[in-house]
Design a protein around this motif. Structure first.
Motif, short mmCIF file in Angstrom:
data_model
loop_
_atom_site.label_atom_id
_atom_site.label_comp_id
_atom_site.label_asym_id
_atom_site.label_seq_id
_atom_site.Cartn_x
_atom_site.Cartn_y
_atom_site.Cartn_z
N SER A 80 1.62 8.94 -10.64
CA SER A 80 -0.04 8.68 -11.93
C SER A 80 -0.73 10.68 -12.38
CB SER A 80 -1.08 7.70 -11.58
OG SER A 80 -1.63 7.92 -10.92
N GLN A 81 -1.54 10.53 -10.70
CA GLN A 81 -1.88 12.11 -11.46
C GLN A 81 -1.43 13.28 -12.18
OE1 GLN A 81 -5.45 11.67 -10.71
NE2 GLN A 81 -5.54 10.09 -9.97
N THR A 119 0.81 -1.12 0.20
CA THR A 119 -0.33 0.07 0.35
C THR A 119 1.04 1.53 -0.83
OG1 THR A 119 -0.47 0.34 2.28
CG2 THR A 119 -1.64 -1.19 1.03
N PHE A 164 1.48 1.89 -3.31
CA PHE A 164 0.80 2.73 -4.08
C PHE A 164 0.06 4.13 -3.79
CE2 PHE A 164 -4.19 4.01 -3.91
CZ PHE A 164 -4.96 3.78 -5.16
N GLU A 165 -0.02 4.89 -2.57
CA GLU A 165 -0.19 5.82 -2.04
C GLU A 165 0.78 6.78 -2.53
OE1 GLU A 165 -2.71 7.10 -0.16
OE2 GLU A 165 -3.15 5.97 0.01
N GLU A 188 2.55 6.10 -5.96
CA GLU A 188 2.68 5.46 -7.46
C GLU A 188 0.52 6.61 -7.52
OE1 GLU A 188 4.25 4.92 -10.00
OE2 GLU A 188 6.28 4.09 -8.33
N ASN A 189 0.23 6.35 -6.77
CA ASN A 189 -1.01 7.21 -7.40
C ASN A 189 -0.59 9.40 -7.56
OD1 ASN A 189 -4.08 7.70 -7.44
ND2 ASN A 189 -3.85 8.40 -5.57
N THR A 195 -1.73 4.99 -16.47
CA THR A 195 -1.14 3.75 -15.97
C THR A 195 -1.60 2.57 -15.40
OG1 THR A 195 -0.01 5.88 -14.63
CG2 THR A 195 0.30 4.14 -13.65
#
Length: 153
Positions: free
Chosen positions: A103-104, A93, A96-97, A99-100, A115
C-alpha cells in the motif's frame, strides 16, 4: 463523484473469501472492479481467461461489479479506471505486514489512492488460494471453498 474500488489479486483461484470481500465492498463503494493481475513472479495454475469467465459468472447479477485482467502496476491501472481506492482482505497479521508495504508503494505511484482493508470473515480465514491449488493438484474436490464449481466448469 463515483466511489470506485479496485480489488486486485492473482485470484488463482478466486475463493469464497474473495467473493465475501467484494460483496462487503459493495456496501462501501459504488463500484468494485476485480482486477486479475498478471504477476511476473507467479506461474498461474488456473488459466487467466478461464478464471475471468468464472468470476464474471459469479457476479452476473451484480451490475456494480466488473472484472478485468491487467499486466501493469496496480496503482497505474487504478488511476486509469478512475479508482481512488484499493480493496484488500486481511486474514491475519502476516497478510497485514505484506499488504502494508504494497500500500505504501501504491501511494508512491498514485498519490491519491487509498487502500481499504477488510478483515476476512472468520469462517473464510483458513482459506487461501495456495492451499486450494495444492488440494486440487492432488485430486481433492475443492468446490466447497469456491463460489463456482470446478467440476462443472
Amino acid at each position: 463523484m463515483k466511489r470506485i474500488a479496485l480489488f486486485p489479486g492473482s485470484f488463482d483461484p478466486f475463493t469464497k473469501g474473495h467473493q465475501d470481500i467484494v460483496l462487503r465492498g459493495l456496501n462501501l463503494f459504488d463500484e468494485v472492479v476485480i482486477g486479475i493481475g498478471n504477476n511476473a513472479n507467479k506461474q498461474r495454475y488456473f488459466p487467466l481467461n478461464r478464471m475471468k469467465y468464472l468470476i464474471e459468472d459469479c457476479f452476473q447479477y451484480e451490475k456494480n461489479v466488473k472484472v478485468i485482467t491487467y499486466d501493469d502496476l496496480t496503482a497505474r491501472i487504478a488511476r486509469e479506471l478512475g479508482a481512488r481506492f484499493l480493496l484488500r482482505g486481511l486474514r491475519n497479521t502476516t497478510d497485514f505486514e505484506y499488504e502494508n508495504g504494497i500500500s505504501q508503494v501504491n501511494r508512491y505511484v498514485y498519490e491519491e489512492i487509498e487502500t481499504v482493508f477488510l478483515i476476512t470473515s472468520p469462517h473464510f480465514a483458513p482459506i487461501s488460494s495456495s492451499i486450494i491449488r495444492d488440494l486440487h493438484r492432488y485430486g481433492q474436490n475443492v468446490d466447497e471453498f469456491l463460489p463456482y464449481s470446478l467440476t462443472e466448469a
